[in-house]
Design a protein around this motif. Structure first.
Motif, short mmCIF file in Angstrom:
data_model
loop_
_atom_site.label_atom_id
_atom_site.label_comp_id
_atom_site.label_asym_id
_atom_site.label_seq_id
_atom_site.Cartn_x
_atom_site.Cartn_y
_atom_site.Cartn_z
N LEU A 1 -10.55 13.58 -68.03
CA LEU A 1 -9.44 12.98 -68.77
C LEU A 1 -8.17 13.75 -68.42
O LEU A 1 -8.18 14.98 -68.35
N ARG A 2 -7.10 13.02 -68.17
CA ARG A 2 -5.85 13.66 -67.74
C ARG A 2 -5.22 14.44 -68.89
O ARG A 2 -5.18 13.94 -70.02
N GLU A 3 -4.78 15.65 -68.57
CA GLU A 3 -4.10 16.47 -69.58
C GLU A 3 -2.75 16.94 -69.05
O GLU A 3 -2.57 17.07 -67.84
N GLU A 4 -1.85 17.19 -69.97
CA GLU A 4 -0.55 17.81 -69.64
C GLU A 4 -0.28 18.86 -70.69
O GLU A 4 -0.36 18.56 -71.90
N ASN A 5 0.02 20.07 -70.26
CA ASN A 5 0.27 21.18 -71.20
C ASN A 5 -0.86 21.34 -72.22
O ASN A 5 -0.62 21.56 -73.40
N GLY A 6 -2.10 21.15 -71.76
CA GLY A 6 -3.25 21.37 -72.64
C GLY A 6 -3.56 20.21 -73.58
O GLY A 6 -4.51 20.28 -74.35
N ASN A 7 -2.76 19.13 -73.50
CA ASN A 7 -3.02 17.98 -74.37
C ASN A 7 -3.39 16.77 -73.52
O ASN A 7 -2.86 16.61 -72.41
N LYS A 8 -4.29 15.92 -74.06
CA LYS A 8 -4.64 14.70 -73.33
C LYS A 8 -3.42 13.80 -73.21
O LYS A 8 -2.65 13.65 -74.18
N VAL A 9 -3.24 13.24 -72.03
CA VAL A 9 -2.14 12.28 -71.83
C VAL A 9 -2.47 11.01 -72.61
O VAL A 9 -3.59 10.50 -72.53
N VAL A 10 -1.51 10.52 -73.38
CA VAL A 10 -1.68 9.27 -74.14
C VAL A 10 -0.71 8.24 -73.56
O VAL A 10 0.49 8.51 -73.41
N THR A 11 -1.25 7.08 -73.22
CA THR A 11 -0.41 6.05 -72.58
C THR A 11 0.44 5.34 -73.63
O THR A 11 0.24 5.51 -74.84
N ASP A 12 1.35 4.48 -73.16
CA ASP A 12 2.17 3.67 -74.08
C ASP A 12 1.28 2.77 -74.94
O ASP A 12 1.72 2.27 -75.98
N ASN A 13 0.03 2.54 -74.51
CA ASN A 13 -0.89 1.70 -75.27
C ASN A 13 -1.75 2.52 -76.24
O ASN A 13 -2.67 1.98 -76.85
N GLY A 14 -1.52 3.83 -76.29
CA GLY A 14 -2.29 4.69 -77.20
C GLY A 14 -3.64 5.10 -76.64
O GLY A 14 -4.52 5.54 -77.39
N ASN A 15 -3.83 4.96 -75.34
CA ASN A 15 -5.12 5.27 -74.71
C ASN A 15 -5.05 6.52 -73.85
O ASN A 15 -3.99 7.12 -73.68
N TYR A 16 -6.23 6.92 -73.30
CA TYR A 16 -6.32 8.07 -72.40
C TYR A 16 -6.41 7.58 -70.95
O TYR A 16 -6.75 6.42 -70.67
N ILE A 17 -6.13 8.51 -70.03
CA ILE A 17 -6.33 8.24 -68.60
C ILE A 17 -7.46 9.14 -68.10
O ILE A 17 -7.41 10.37 -68.26
N PHE A 18 -8.49 8.51 -67.52
CA PHE A 18 -9.56 9.27 -66.86
C PHE A 18 -9.28 9.17 -65.36
O PHE A 18 -9.20 8.07 -64.80
N ASP A 19 -9.12 10.33 -64.71
CA ASP A 19 -8.91 10.32 -63.25
C ASP A 19 -10.26 10.48 -62.56
O ASP A 19 -10.85 11.56 -62.57
N CYS A 20 -10.75 9.37 -62.00
CA CYS A 20 -12.03 9.41 -61.27
C CYS A 20 -11.80 10.07 -59.92
O CYS A 20 -10.89 9.68 -59.17
#
Ligand code: 5RP
Length: 225
Positions: free
Chosen positions: A157-176
Motif C-alpha cells: 500500500l502506498r505511503e507518504e510520510n508514514g501515512n497511507k495515501v488516500v485518494t480523492d475517492n477515499g481509497n488506498y493505492i496498492f502498488d503491484c
C-alpha cells in the motif's frame, strides 16, 4: 514558435476547439496543459473543463478555466493527461499520481484521449518501471493484498510520510510490483475481478495520441487504426 519547437502542452492545444468540453488530467504534464489552456481562455477561447482530481480543479480555477462536473456533461470532446509508461501500441500505465480511477472514468467518457509525456516514459513493454498502481477500498485492503499475492503480484500500500495515501475517492493505492506485462488488457481484467479493487492504472487501447516532449519540439505518436 514553429510547430517543431512547440512543447507537448502547447501542441495539445491544437486538439482543442472553441466550445469543447475538455477533460483535465492530473500531474505535472497535465498541469502544464492546464496553464497553457488557461492562457487561451483568458484570450477568448470558450471551453469547459472536467477535472480528474481536486488538485487539478484548484489549478484550473486559478487559471480561469470554467469547470463542469462529469455528471453535468453528456460527453467530453477531448481529454489531455499525462502517463507513467507508454508502450508502442500506446497502452499506458497511469496512477503514480494516485488519480487513476477518475482519470480512467473521464478518459472513457471522452471522444479522444491525448497523452503528454517525456521520452523517459516510452517503454518497449509495459511494466518496465516496476509497478502498477491499483486503487482498493480500505475495507478490503488486506484481502486484496492476499489475492494479489496469490496471483503472483507482490507490492505494498502506498505511503507518504508514514501515512497511507488516500485518494480523492477515499481509497488506498496498492502498488503491484511487476516486470514486463505480456497482456496488459488481460491483467487489467484479472485485477478488476478482485473484490475491493476499484480500478487499475492499466489503460489499454484508450489513448488516441501521445505527444512526446523532445528537445527539438513535441513529437506526435498516433494509435494505429
Ligand atoms: C496521475 C497520473 C499522471 O498522469 C502520471 O502519474 C504522470 O504524471 P507526471 O506528468 O507528473 O509525470 O496518472 O494519476
Amino acid at each position: 514558435m514553429t510547430d517543431e519547437k512547440k512543447s507537448a502542452a502547447v501542441l495539445a492545444l491544437d486538439f482543442v476547439k472553441d466550445g469543447d468540453i475538455v477533460g483535465l488530467g492530473t500531474g505535472r504534464a497535465a498541469n502544464a496543459f492546464v496553464r497553457a489552456l488557461g492562457e487561451r481562455v483568458r484570450a477568448g477561447l470558450s471551453v469547459r473543463g472536467v477535472p480528474t482530481s481536486q488538485a487539478t480543479a484548484e489549478l484550473a480555477r486559478e487559471c480561469s478555466i470554467p469547470l463542469s462536473a462529469l455528471d453535468d456533461v453528456a460527453s467530453i470532446d477531448v481529454t489531455i493527461d499525462g502517463a507513467d509508461e507508454v508502450d508502442p501500441q500506446l497502452n499506458l500505465i497511469k496512477g503514480y499520481g494516485a488519480a487513476l480511477v477518475r482519470e480512467k472514468i473521464v478518459a472513457a467518457a471522452s471522444r479522444r484521449l491525448v497523452i503528454l509525456v517525456g521520452p523517459e516514459k516510452l517503454v518497449d513493454v509495459l511494466g518496465q518501471r516496476g509497478r502498477i498502481p491499483v486503487e482498493v477500498i480500505p475495507f478490503g485492503a488486506a484481502t486484496c493484498t492476499r489475492h494479489f499475492a496469490a496471483m503472483g503480484l507482490d507490492g505494498a500500500l502506498r505511503e507518504e510520510n508514514g501515512n497511507k495515501v488516500v485518494t480523492d475517492n477515499g481509497n488506498y493505492i496498492f502498488d503491484c510490483s511487476v516486470r514486463a506485462i505480456a497482456d496488459p488488457a488481460a491483467l487489467d481484467r484479472q485485477l478488476c475481478c478482485v473484490p475491493g479493487v476499484v480500478g487499475t492504472g492499466i489503460f489499454a487501447g484508450m489513448a488516441d495520441a501521445v505527444l512526446v516532449d523532445e528537445e527539438s519540439g513535441a513529437r506526435v505518436l498516433r494509435r494505429a487504426a
